[in-house]
Every structure is written in C-alpha cells, then in structure tokens.
Design an enzyme around this catalytic site. Structure first.
Site, mmCIF file in Angstrom:
data_model
loop_
_atom_site.group_PDB
_atom_site.id
_atom_site.type_symbol
_atom_site.label_atom_id
_atom_site.label_comp_id
_atom_site.label_asym_id
_atom_site.label_seq_id
_atom_site.Cartn_x
_atom_site.Cartn_y
_atom_site.Cartn_z
ATOM 1 C CB CYS A 8 50.932 41.236 42.892
ATOM 2 S SG CYS A 8 49.543 40.534 43.799
ATOM 3 C CB THR A 10 48.208 39.417 47.241
ATOM 4 O OG1 THR A 10 47.107 40.307 47.434
ATOM 5 C CG2 THR A 10 47.924 38.095 47.924
ATOM 6 C CB CYS A 121 45.648 46.164 46.222
ATOM 7 S SG CYS A 121 45.015 45.286 44.769
ATOM 8 C CB THR A 122 49.038 46.956 41.627
ATOM 9 O OG1 THR A 122 48.556 45.611 41.432
ATOM 10 C CG2 THR A 122 50.432 46.908 42.214
ATOM 11 C CG HIS A 123 43.287 45.688 41.327
ATOM 12 N ND1 HIS A 123 44.398 44.893 41.280
ATOM 13 C CD2 HIS A 123 42.319 45.020 40.651
ATOM 14 C CE1 HIS A 123 44.129 43.794 40.611
ATOM 15 N NE2 HIS A 123 42.867 43.847 40.211
#
Length: 198
Positions: A8, A10, A121-123
């Site tokens: 993540c 963040t 961000c891994t999204h």
C-alpha cells in the site's frame, strides 16, 4: 514469517518506521523500490507520482526521489478520486468514467511532461490503459506493487529464503466485511477468493 510486504502506497509513506520498530521481521514497502526504479528509468530526470492524498501530504515519495535522483524535477499529484473509481469497479479499458477521471486528475501531470509516472497507489495499475492512452507512449508507467515484488524477491534470493515448491499458500484476511472484501478482490484479481474476518 520471512518478510512482510506492505502493499500500500499510503501505509508505506506513513507507517513503515513504526512497523519496523514494533516487529522483529523484515518489512518491505512499495515506496523505496519504486523510487529507486523510477530514478533509473528517467533519463530526463522528470518524474511524476500519482498517489493518495495521505501519501502526497506526507512528502515521502518526493523526499525519497530527491535522495535517489538528486536534481530530478518531481511532481506529486494526489488522485484520491481514482481510488474511489477503482473501488467502484470502473477500471476496464474503454470505461468512459475511468477515461474522464484520468483526464481530470492527470491534466497537471500531462502538463508537467514527465518521462516516468510512478503509480503510487496499488489501485492505479488497474487504470494503466487509460493513463497510458492519456499521457502517451513517451511516459513510462511504473507500478509500485511490481517494483516492490521485485525488491522482495531479490532480498529473499540474497538471503537464500526462496521457497522450493511450485506454488505457495494464500490466505486472505480483512478487518471489514469478508463478503464485500471477497467481491472487490475478485474484480481486481480476476478470480474468486475466500476472505476471513480478522
């Protein structure tokens, strides 16, 4: 546990020191490996980072890039709406909502004209088609998750800790609702999972 990968952007930007102080096992985040790869990939020294608001506010990506690529021009752009978009399932190539959101969020990045964009961000790799189409082929996209996986594999190989079996075992835990987590994960992964509440 041989190592923990904090997958993540963040959490990697805000909590790694606390995790490493509390637990006596190697913790790997996505920030350092991605910044190191971005520094190597950027011949023009123009690096942009798309990340969550918390990651950008922490300044962790910018500070790490300044250390690893002295003199590079760095732009950090918070793209919180893209996180929400992906979590609502809008990431398929050609999805009009995804294309519109990418244009709105990444207009400053396009104006900056980076040679590398760190998907912090891994999204965001789920939006790589839309991002790549908007920014153009001259901008290399770097997934923090893939960079972290390469760094973790290199660490395990150097420590002679790689498993010698064909496939590992996966267990999925969530502090939220397991059914909701499993439904979202299936959209991201392309196959079903069973999640356990923890």
């Amino acid at each position: 546990v041989k190592a923990v990968l904090v997958a993540c952007g963040t959490v990697s930007s805000t909590a790694m020191d606390a995790l490493r102080e509390r637990f006596d096992i190697p913790f790997f985040g996505v920030l350092e490996p991605a910044c190191a790869e971005a520094a190597r990939m950027s011949p023009a020294g123009r690096i942009a980072v798309a990340a969550t608001e918390a990651s950008v506010r922490s300044g962790a990506f910018a500070k790490t890039l300044e250390r690893l690529a002295p003199g590079a021009a760095v732009l950090s752009k918070a793209c919180q709406s893209l996180v929400t978009l992906v979590e609502r399932g809008h990431f398929a190539p050609g999805d009009p909502a995804a294309d519109e959101a990418v244009r709105a969020e990444l207009a400053p990045v396009r104006d900056f004209a980076p040679d590398v964009l760190v998907l912090g961000c891994t999204h965001f790799p789920l939006l790589a088609d839309a991002i790549g189409a908007y920014l153009g082929p001259e901008v290399k996209l770097l997934s923090v998750g893939e960079a972290a996986a390469r760094a973790l594999r290199a660490h395990l190989a150097a420590e002679d800790l790689l498993a010698e079996r064909e496939a590992g075992e996966r267990r999925w835990f969530t502090s939220g609702d397991p059914a909701d987590f499993a439904a979202k994960a299936a959209r991201f992964l392309g196959h079903g999972i069973t999640a356990e509440h923890h």
